[in-house]
Design an enzyme around this catalytic site. Structure first.
Site, short mmCIF file in Angstrom:
data_model
loop_
_atom_site.label_atom_id
_atom_site.label_comp_id
_atom_site.label_asym_id
_atom_site.label_seq_id
_atom_site.Cartn_x
_atom_site.Cartn_y
_atom_site.Cartn_z
N ASP A 100 -16.69 -6.85 -0.97
CA ASP A 100 -16.33 -5.14 -0.89
C ASP A 100 -15.33 -5.28 -2.35
O ASP A 100 -16.33 -4.42 -3.77
CB ASP A 100 -14.89 -4.62 -0.07
CG ASP A 100 -13.83 -5.01 -0.09
OD1 ASP A 100 -13.73 -6.13 -1.23
OD2 ASP A 100 -12.98 -4.68 0.30
N ASP A 103 -11.08 -8.68 -7.12
CA ASP A 103 -10.12 -7.27 -8.38
C ASP A 103 -9.82 -9.00 -8.86
O ASP A 103 -9.57 -9.18 -10.16
CB ASP A 103 -9.44 -7.53 -7.17
CG ASP A 103 -7.56 -6.43 -7.53
OD1 ASP A 103 -8.17 -5.67 -9.04
OD2 ASP A 103 -6.82 -6.76 -7.05
N ASP A 159 -9.01 -0.81 2.66
CA ASP A 159 -8.24 -0.51 3.18
C ASP A 159 -6.87 -0.36 2.34
O ASP A 159 -6.73 -1.05 1.29
CB ASP A 159 -8.25 -1.14 4.95
CG ASP A 159 -7.24 -2.28 4.44
OD1 ASP A 159 -8.09 -3.08 3.09
OD2 ASP A 159 -6.02 -3.04 4.78
N ARG A 165 -10.74 3.06 5.72
CA ARG A 165 -11.71 2.47 5.47
C ARG A 165 -12.78 3.48 6.56
O ARG A 165 -13.75 3.01 5.86
CB ARG A 165 -11.61 1.27 6.99
CG ARG A 165 -11.09 0.40 6.46
CD ARG A 165 -11.58 -1.68 7.50
NE ARG A 165 -10.28 -2.56 7.16
CZ ARG A 165 -9.50 -3.22 6.21
NH1 ARG A 165 -10.47 -3.35 4.99
NH2 ARG A 165 -8.96 -4.58 6.56
P1 IMP Z 1 -8.60 -10.49 -5.35
O1 IMP Z 1 -8.62 -12.14 -4.97
O2 IMP Z 1 -8.03 -10.05 -6.21
O3 IMP Z 1 -9.84 -9.91 -6.08
O4 IMP Z 1 -8.41 -9.70 -4.19
C1 IMP Z 1 -10.00 -9.41 -3.45
C2 IMP Z 1 -9.27 -8.44 -1.73
O5 IMP Z 1 -8.30 -8.45 -2.54
C3 IMP Z 1 -11.08 -7.90 -2.01
O6 IMP Z 1 -11.53 -8.30 -1.08
C4 IMP Z 1 -9.90 -6.28 -0.93
O7 IMP Z 1 -9.70 -6.65 0.10
C5 IMP Z 1 -8.60 -6.57 -1.62
N1 IMP Z 1 -8.26 -5.15 -2.82
C6 IMP Z 1 -8.36 -5.70 -3.85
N2 IMP Z 1 -8.39 -4.41 -4.72
C7 IMP Z 1 -8.62 -3.88 -4.34
C8 IMP Z 1 -8.87 -1.90 -3.71
O8 IMP Z 1 -8.59 -1.40 -4.85
N3 IMP Z 1 -8.36 -2.12 -3.13
C9 IMP Z 1 -7.60 -1.71 -1.97
N4 IMP Z 1 -8.69 -3.49 -1.53
C10 IMP Z 1 -8.27 -4.24 -2.51
MG MG Z 2 -11.59 -8.33 0.62
#
Ligand code: IMP
Ligand code: MG
Length: 181
Positions: A100, A103, A159, A165
């Site tokens: 999705d 980040d 979410d 969602r």
């Molecule tokens: P990462 O490991 O920091 O790249 O985070 C990835 C996961 O964090 C994503 O797959 C999402 O489930 C969640 N996430 C990160 N940013 C957002 C956001 O802005 N809205 C909702 N979920 C997020």
């Molecule tokens: Mg995710």
């Protein structure tokens, strides 16, 4: 919080639909003679993968993984736990991870290392959204839907505390939103 009071619309339903169709065309072209298995990351990627799947014109299979990253609901810690593994082996196959949002990149970094160890023929990433400003590890994202600024977003599968969602658009979550029971 009432669904109607959720923050500003960042990506409309029409824009999502158009971009997902474009990604489908691109992926179909690239995977014409491959053995495509799309790996959806639960639960956020469910809406995206369902639409993307129907825009593909090449044979493909789907499988799912569920991971949890320890941390608050807005921040990822990089410590990832597999809650549900793939049902089928991916050795020798062409894997496309469908996310999705990327980040910090920590979740995907872990997932890619984990899946690479199973010897797929190729492994690429398709993410609906990316927040480049937040990146902590460099992840090669082959297909990106939209680059978004450093804000927390919900809808179209994404979410906050398991809510929102079901929105058919992507909206910015107001800073002061607290999880509701
Ligand atoms: P990462 O490991 O920091 O790249 O985070 C990835 C996961 O964090 C994503 O797959 C999402 O489930 C969640 N996430 C990160 N940013 C957002 C956001 O802005 N809205 C909702 N979920 C997020
Ligand atoms: Mg995710």
């Amino acid at each position: 919080m009432d669904q109607a009071s959720i923050g500003e619309v960042l990506i409309s339903s029409d824009d999502l639909e158009r971009r997902v169709r474009e990604l489908g065309t691109e992926i179909s072209r690239d995977y014409r003679d491959k053995d495509l298995v799309m790996v959806g990351v639960l639960r956020g990627a469910v809406v995206f993968i369902a639409d993307l799947l129907r825009s593909l014109e090449v044979p493909c299979e789907i499988d799912f993984m569920a991971v949890s990253s320890y941390g608050s609901s807005r921040d990822s810690s990089g410590v990832v736990r597999i809650l549900k593994d793939l049902d089928d082996p991916i050795t020798g196959r062409d894997v496309l991870i469908v996310e999705d949002i990327v980040d910090s990149g920590l979740t995907l970094n872990y997932l890619m290392r984990n899946l690479r160890a199973r010897d797929p023929s190729s492994i690429e990433v398709c993410s609906l959204l990316t927040k480049p400003e937040r990146r902590r590890v460099d992840i090669p994202i082959r297909y990106t839907g939209f680059e978004i600024p450093n804000t927390f977003v919900v809808g179209y599968g994404l979410d906050f505390a398991q809510r929102y969602r079901n929105l058919d658009y992507v909206a910015v979550l107001p800073e002061d939103t607290v999880p509701t029971l």
